[in-house]
Design an enzyme around this catalytic site. Structure first.
Site, PDB file in Angstrom:
ATOM      1  N   CYS A  37       0.812  -1.228   0.000  1.00 37.21           N
ATOM      2  CA  CYS A  37       0.000   0.000   0.000  1.00 37.21           C
ATOM      3  C   CYS A  37       0.841   1.273   0.000  1.00 37.21           C
ATOM      4  O   CYS A  37       0.360   2.327  -0.405  1.00 37.21           O
ATOM      5  CB  CYS A  37      -0.959   0.004   1.186  1.00 37.21           C
ATOM      6  SG  CYS A  37      -2.175  -1.314   1.068  1.00 37.21           S
ATOM      7  N   HIS A  42      -3.397   7.559   2.019  1.00 34.48           N
ATOM      8  CA  HIS A  42      -3.760   6.221   1.561  1.00 34.48           C
ATOM      9  C   HIS A  42      -5.197   5.941   2.006  1.00 34.48           C
ATOM     10  O   HIS A  42      -5.565   6.213   3.151  1.00 34.48           O
ATOM     11  CB  HIS A  42      -2.803   5.194   2.162  1.00 34.48           C
ATOM     12  CG  HIS A  42      -3.201   3.780   1.878  1.00 34.48           C
ATOM     13  ND1 HIS A  42      -3.583   3.365   0.628  1.00 34.48           N
ATOM     14  CD2 HIS A  42      -3.287   2.690   2.696  1.00 34.48           C
ATOM     15  CE1 HIS A  42      -3.886   2.077   0.678  1.00 34.48           C
ATOM     16  NE2 HIS A  42      -3.717   1.647   1.911  1.00 34.48           N
ATOM     17  N   ASN A  52      -9.982   0.258  -0.791  1.00 32.34           N
ATOM     18  CA  ASN A  52      -8.520   0.287  -0.677  1.00 32.34           C
ATOM     19  C   ASN A  52      -7.919  -0.303  -1.962  1.00 32.34           C
ATOM     20  O   ASN A  52      -8.030  -1.506  -2.195  1.00 32.34           O
ATOM     21  CB  ASN A  52      -8.099  -0.518   0.551  1.00 32.34           C
ATOM     22  CG  ASN A  52      -6.600  -0.505   0.781  1.00 32.34           C
ATOM     23  OD1 ASN A  52      -5.834  -0.054  -0.074  1.00 32.34           O
ATOM     24  ND2 ASN A  52      -6.181  -1.005   1.927  1.00 32.34           N
TER      25      ASN A  52
HETATM   26  O1  UT7 Z   1      -3.913  -0.868   3.355  1.00 32.50           O
HETATM   27  C1  UT7 Z   1      -3.132  -1.549   4.263  1.00 32.50           C
HETATM   28  C2  UT7 Z   1      -3.518  -1.222   5.593  1.00 32.50           C
HETATM   29  N1  UT7 Z   1      -4.753  -1.868   5.959  1.00 32.50           N
HETATM   30  C3  UT7 Z   1      -5.509  -1.252   6.805  1.00 32.50           C
HETATM   31  O2  UT7 Z   1      -5.200  -0.153   7.134  1.00 32.50           O
HETATM   32  C4  UT7 Z   1      -6.691  -1.949   7.411  1.00 32.50           C
HETATM   33  C5  UT7 Z   1      -6.688  -1.659   8.867  1.00 32.50           C
HETATM   34  N2  UT7 Z   1      -7.807  -2.243   9.613  1.00 32.50           N
HETATM   35  C6  UT7 Z   1      -9.079  -1.840   9.441  1.00 32.50           C
HETATM   36  O3  UT7 Z   1      -9.388  -1.013   8.635  1.00 32.50           O
HETATM   37  C7  UT7 Z   1     -10.122  -2.426  10.381  1.00 32.50           C
HETATM   38  O4  UT7 Z   1      -9.482  -3.107  11.431  1.00 32.50           O
HETATM   39  C8  UT7 Z   1     -11.113  -3.376   9.674  1.00 32.50           C
HETATM   40  C9  UT7 Z   1     -12.028  -2.564   8.786  1.00 32.50           C
HETATM   41  C10 UT7 Z   1     -10.350  -4.406   8.891  1.00 32.50           C
HETATM   42  C11 UT7 Z   1     -11.979  -4.091  10.701  1.00 32.50           C
HETATM   43  O5  UT7 Z   1     -12.687  -3.157  11.499  1.00 32.50           O
HETATM   44  P1  UT7 Z   1     -12.747  -3.357  13.075  1.00 32.50           P
HETATM   45  O6  UT7 Z   1     -13.602  -2.298  13.608  1.00 32.50           O
HETATM   46  O7  UT7 Z   1     -11.322  -3.420  13.564  1.00 32.50           O
HETATM   47  O8  UT7 Z   1     -13.518  -4.729  13.207  1.00 32.50           O
HETATM   48  P2  UT7 Z   1     -13.033  -6.137  13.813  1.00 32.50           P
HETATM   49  O9  UT7 Z   1     -12.053  -6.790  12.914  1.00 32.50           O
HETATM   50  O10 UT7 Z   1     -12.650  -5.922  15.241  1.00 32.50           O
HETATM   51  O11 UT7 Z   1     -14.406  -6.968  13.770  1.00 32.50           O
HETATM   52  C12 UT7 Z   1     -15.547  -6.570  14.500  1.00 32.50           C
HETATM   53  C13 UT7 Z   1     -16.686  -7.541  14.227  1.00 32.50           C
HETATM   54  C14 UT7 Z   1     -16.284  -8.998  14.381  1.00 32.50           C
HETATM   55  O12 UT7 Z   1     -17.381  -9.692  14.971  1.00 32.50           O
HETATM   56  P3  UT7 Z   1     -17.414 -10.027  16.548  1.00 32.50           P
HETATM   57  O13 UT7 Z   1     -16.192 -10.863  16.786  1.00 32.50           O
HETATM   58  O14 UT7 Z   1     -17.347  -8.694  17.235  1.00 32.50           O
HETATM   59  O15 UT7 Z   1     -18.708 -10.732  16.697  1.00 32.50           O
HETATM   60  C15 UT7 Z   1     -16.108  -9.485  12.965  1.00 32.50           C
HETATM   61  O16 UT7 Z   1     -16.363 -10.865  12.818  1.00 32.50           O
HETATM   62  O17 UT7 Z   1     -17.137  -7.398  12.878  1.00 32.50           O
HETATM   63  C16 UT7 Z   1     -17.165  -8.698  12.234  1.00 32.50           C
HETATM   64  N3  UT7 Z   1     -16.875  -8.524  10.820  1.00 32.50           N
HETATM   65  C17 UT7 Z   1     -17.812  -8.268   9.878  1.00 32.50           C
HETATM   66  N4  UT7 Z   1     -19.138  -8.151   9.971  1.00 32.50           N
HETATM   67  C18 UT7 Z   1     -19.822  -7.879   8.832  1.00 32.50           C
HETATM   68  C19 UT7 Z   1     -15.661  -8.529  10.196  1.00 32.50           C
HETATM   69  N5  UT7 Z   1     -15.802  -8.297   8.880  1.00 32.50           N
HETATM   70  C20 UT7 Z   1     -17.128  -8.124   8.671  1.00 32.50           C
HETATM   71  C21 UT7 Z   1     -17.888  -7.840   7.519  1.00 32.50           C
HETATM   72  N6  UT7 Z   1     -19.217  -7.722   7.636  1.00 32.50           N
HETATM   73  N7  UT7 Z   1     -17.330  -7.670   6.303  1.00 32.50           N
END
Ligand code: UT7
Length: 322
Positions: free
Chosen positions: A116, A249, A279
């Site tokens: 990225c 980014h 992204n």
């Molecule tokens: O470009 C390179 C750099 N990459 C990044 O910068 C990405 C950095 N990370 C992020 O942007 C975020 O961490 C994410 C968008 C990937 C995830 O967001 P989050 O608020 O950190 O969510 P999480 O991973 O903690 O997941 C929260 C909940 C989970 O459920 P439980 O365990 O709380 O029941 C996941 O299973 O959301 C669930 N979940 C989803 N639900 C619906 C994860 N993906 C999805 C989805 N749809 N697509």
């Protein structure tokens, strides 16, 4: 030339695959919802490449648009760098394919792999070569087809990425007021397991799929990006209050907002395209830059900051007088 050389952005361009996919459409095949994606990331749409749209064809389309904006032709170019983690082939470099599509032969063409932050890496390399006098007119391109390396069964990653390309024409100018004022790059190879592809020519012999521990990447991103922004603004001798536009980014709106808050930068000065493109990895910064140049927000003479962070980890920033 006898005076000090500066690398000046003469034109920008971008290209997107024909197919645009909404969150609602994605939710028909993935266990997710428009609400979750918008609330957690700010993403509403992404473009997905068809089989005839590849990293090199998208890169070449973006390059042609940038050349036209610069009022130059491919024959003027002596350096092509493509930043990509999704090349058409393991080798040769997609940059040589772009060179062939553009119909120019001679000069230098190679790829840069910094995921990225690949565009920032490529931009910094081109800028150094221009200042050293080893290139005059460079095409610096970020192009990706991440849809090809997504695990469509993994809802935590597949909803986050899109395909596309962005390009800039970077030219040597003597004693210019415009141009690149500062660049900083960083890497920390301890974090491979937080964001990687589980395949490769030398390990599995396969292409592999993207794997990410999102919340951990998120935490590193905000810290690294705000640090490199402060460092690069200081190197450019500029205060955050003097910045006209930040082109970050486009991984997640929440990362962009948190980073801007840390630097006390107004959200009105931040170019946001993550809602439209998701992204696009190395393509995201030049794609967002092109959008804001073409819609008239970014104007000649303004102070613009570019920043990105990605797998590796790698991260970087640049301060540019447009
Ligand atoms: O470009 C390179 C750099 N990459 C990044 O910068 C990405 C950095 N990370 C992020 O942007 C975020 O961490 C994410 C968008 C990937 C995830 O967001 P989050 O608020 O950190 O969510 P999480 O991973 O903690 O997941 C929260 C909940 C989970 O459920 P439980 O365990 O709380 O029941 C996941 O299973 O959301 C669930 N979940 C989803 N639900 C619906 C994860 N993906 C999805 C989805 N749809 N697509």
């Amino acid at each position: 030339m006898s005076g000090a050389l500066r690398a000046v952005i003469k034109g920008t361009g971008s290209a997107l695959p024909r197919e645009r996919v909404s969150n609602a459409k994605l939710a028909e095949r993935v266990d997710t919802s428009d609400e979750w994606i918008v609330e957690r990331t700010g993403i509403k749409f992404r473009h997905i490449a068809a089989p005839d749209e590849t990293t090199a064809t998208l890169a070449a389309d973006a390059a042609k648009a940038a050349l036209e904006a610069a009022d130059m032709t491919a024959a003027d170019i002596d350096l092509i760098i493509v930043a990509t983690a999704t090349p058409d082939q393991t080798f040769p470099a997609s940059a040589t394919k772009v060179q062939h599509i553009l119909g120019v032969y001679g000069g230098v063409a190679f790829d840069v792999a910094a995921v990225c932050s690949g565009f920032l890496y490529a931009f910094s390399v081109a800028e150094s070569m221009i200042r050293a006098g080893s290139a005059k007119n460079a095409l610096v391109i970020g192009s990706e087809t991440f849809s090809r390396i997504l695990d469509w069964e993994d809802r935590a990653t597949c909803v986050l990425f899109g395909d596309g390309a962005g390009a800039v024409v970077l030219c040597a100018e003597e004693d210019s007021e415009r141009g690149v004022l500062a660049c900083n790059l960083h890497a920390d190879g301890r974090h491979n397991e937080l964001l990687y592809v589980d395949g490769g020519p030398s390990t599995t012999g396969t292409v592999g799929k993207l794997r990410m521990k999102g919340p951990e990447v998120f935490r590193h991103a905000v810290v690294n990006l705000s640090d490199v922004l402060k460092e690069t603004l200081a190197d450019a001798g500029a205060e955050a209050s003097e910045v006209d536009w930040v082109v970050p980014h486009q991984a997640n709106k929440r990362i962009i907002d948190a980073t801007a808050r840390k630097l006390k930068l107004s959200p009105d000065k931040v170019v946001l395209t993550v809602d439209q493109h998701a992204n696009t990895s190395a393509a995201s910064v030049p794609l967002a830059l092109d959008v804001a140049v073409r819609d008239g927000r970014i104007k000649p003479g303004q102070l613009v900051v570019l920043e990105a962070m990605g797998g590796g980890f790698t991260w970087g920033a640049s301060v540019v007088r447009m």
